[in-house]
Design a protein around this motif. Structure first.
Motif, PDB file in Angstrom:
ATOM      1  N   ALA A  97       0.838  -1.210   0.000  1.00  0.00           N
ATOM      2  CA  ALA A  97       0.000   0.000   0.000  1.00  0.00           C
ATOM      3  C   ALA A  97       0.870   1.255   0.000  1.00  0.00           C
ATOM      4  N   ASP A 105      -8.058   5.596  -3.994  1.00  0.00           N
ATOM      5  CA  ASP A 105      -8.580   5.383  -2.643  1.00  0.00           C
ATOM      6  C   ASP A 105      -7.501   4.835  -1.719  1.00  0.00           C
ATOM      7  N   SER A 106      -6.361   5.518  -1.668  1.00  0.00           N
ATOM      8  CA  SER A 106      -5.198   4.971  -0.964  1.00  0.00           C
ATOM      9  C   SER A 106      -5.478   4.595   0.487  1.00  0.00           C
ATOM     10  N   GLU A 107      -6.370   5.301   1.164  1.00  0.00           N
ATOM     11  CA  GLU A 107      -6.662   4.961   2.559  1.00  0.00           C
ATOM     12  C   GLU A 107      -7.468   3.667   2.692  1.00  0.00           C
ATOM     13  N   HIS A 108      -8.067   3.202   1.604  1.00  0.00           N
ATOM     14  CA  HIS A 108      -8.884   1.984   1.648  1.00  0.00           C
ATOM     15  C   HIS A 108      -8.302   0.832   0.814  1.00  0.00           C
ATOM     16  N   LEU A 109      -7.035   0.945   0.417  1.00  0.00           N
ATOM     17  CA  LEU A 109      -6.434  -0.105  -0.417  1.00  0.00           C
ATOM     18  C   LEU A 109      -6.533  -1.498   0.203  1.00  0.00           C
ATOM     19  N   PRO A 110      -6.146  -1.682   1.471  1.00  0.00           N
ATOM     20  CA  PRO A 110      -6.201  -3.055   2.011  1.00  0.00           C
ATOM     21  C   PRO A 110      -7.597  -3.677   1.929  1.00  0.00           C
ATOM     22  N   GLU A 111      -8.627  -2.891   2.197  1.00  0.00           N
ATOM     23  CA  GLU A 111      -9.988  -3.428   2.130  1.00  0.00           C
ATOM     24  C   GLU A 111     -10.369  -3.778   0.689  1.00  0.00           C
ATOM     25  N   ARG A 112     -10.012  -2.882  -0.241  1.00  0.00           N
ATOM     26  CA  ARG A 112     -10.340  -3.135  -1.651  1.00  0.00           C
ATOM     27  C   ARG A 112      -9.581  -4.347  -2.163  1.00  0.00           C
ATOM     28  N   TRP A 113      -8.300  -4.451  -1.816  1.00  0.00           N
ATOM     29  CA  TRP A 113      -7.516  -5.603  -2.262  1.00  0.00           C
ATOM     30  C   TRP A 113      -8.070  -6.898  -1.691  1.00  0.00           C
ATOM     31  N   ARG A 115     -11.031  -7.596  -0.994  1.00  0.00           N
ATOM     32  CA  ARG A 115     -12.308  -7.885  -1.653  1.00  0.00           C
ATOM     33  C   ARG A 115     -12.137  -8.255  -3.133  1.00  0.00           C
TER      34      ARG A 115
END
Length: 126
Positions: A97, A105-113, A115
């Motif tokens: 990240a 959406d750099s602050e939400h990368l882990p969640e997006r990845w 999913r």
């Protein structure tokens, strides 16, 4: 380990740390961004991230690292391909990240990845 293998290992690590891109030999040579961490190359594919067709079907892949300065080939090597359990590898996801430039959406990368994408570990064969 022989001096030659040591030299190759050092060249792989140095090349992977100096440049955030590499080439994978898939259906054709594919450019991919990555991060070097804990002795391996990590990358993300799928979803909104880079498409790396066929990587999921491989046990090994040919990797080429090039000079960031002039594009010359630094080293080529075979790497073992393994999917990463993102829930169990928060340190790897955090490193990736940090290296991911221009994400919407750099602050939400882990969640997006978690999913939509797959994180891969490419371990250089020694």
């Amino acid at each position: 380990m022989s001096d030659n293998t040591s030299g190759t290992t050092a060249a792989i690590e140095e090349g992977a740390k100096k440049s955030s891109i590499l080439w994978l030999t898939l259906d054709r040579p594919r450019l991919a961004w990555h991060a070097w961490h804990d002795g391996a190359v990590y990358l993300v594919s799928g979803g909104e991230e880079q498409e790396l067709p066929g990587l999921d079907a491989l046990d090994r892949v040919r990797v080429t690292l090039r000079s960031k300065d002039n594009g010359a080939r630094l080293v080529e090597f075979e790497a073992a391909v393994a999917p990463v359990d993102q829930a169990a590898a928060a340190d790897v996801v955090a490193v990736l990240a940090k290296e991911r430039l221009n994400a919407r959406d750099s602050e939400h990368l882990p969640e997006r990845w978690a999913r939509d994408s797959q994180v891969w570990r490419l371990t250089p064969e020694r």
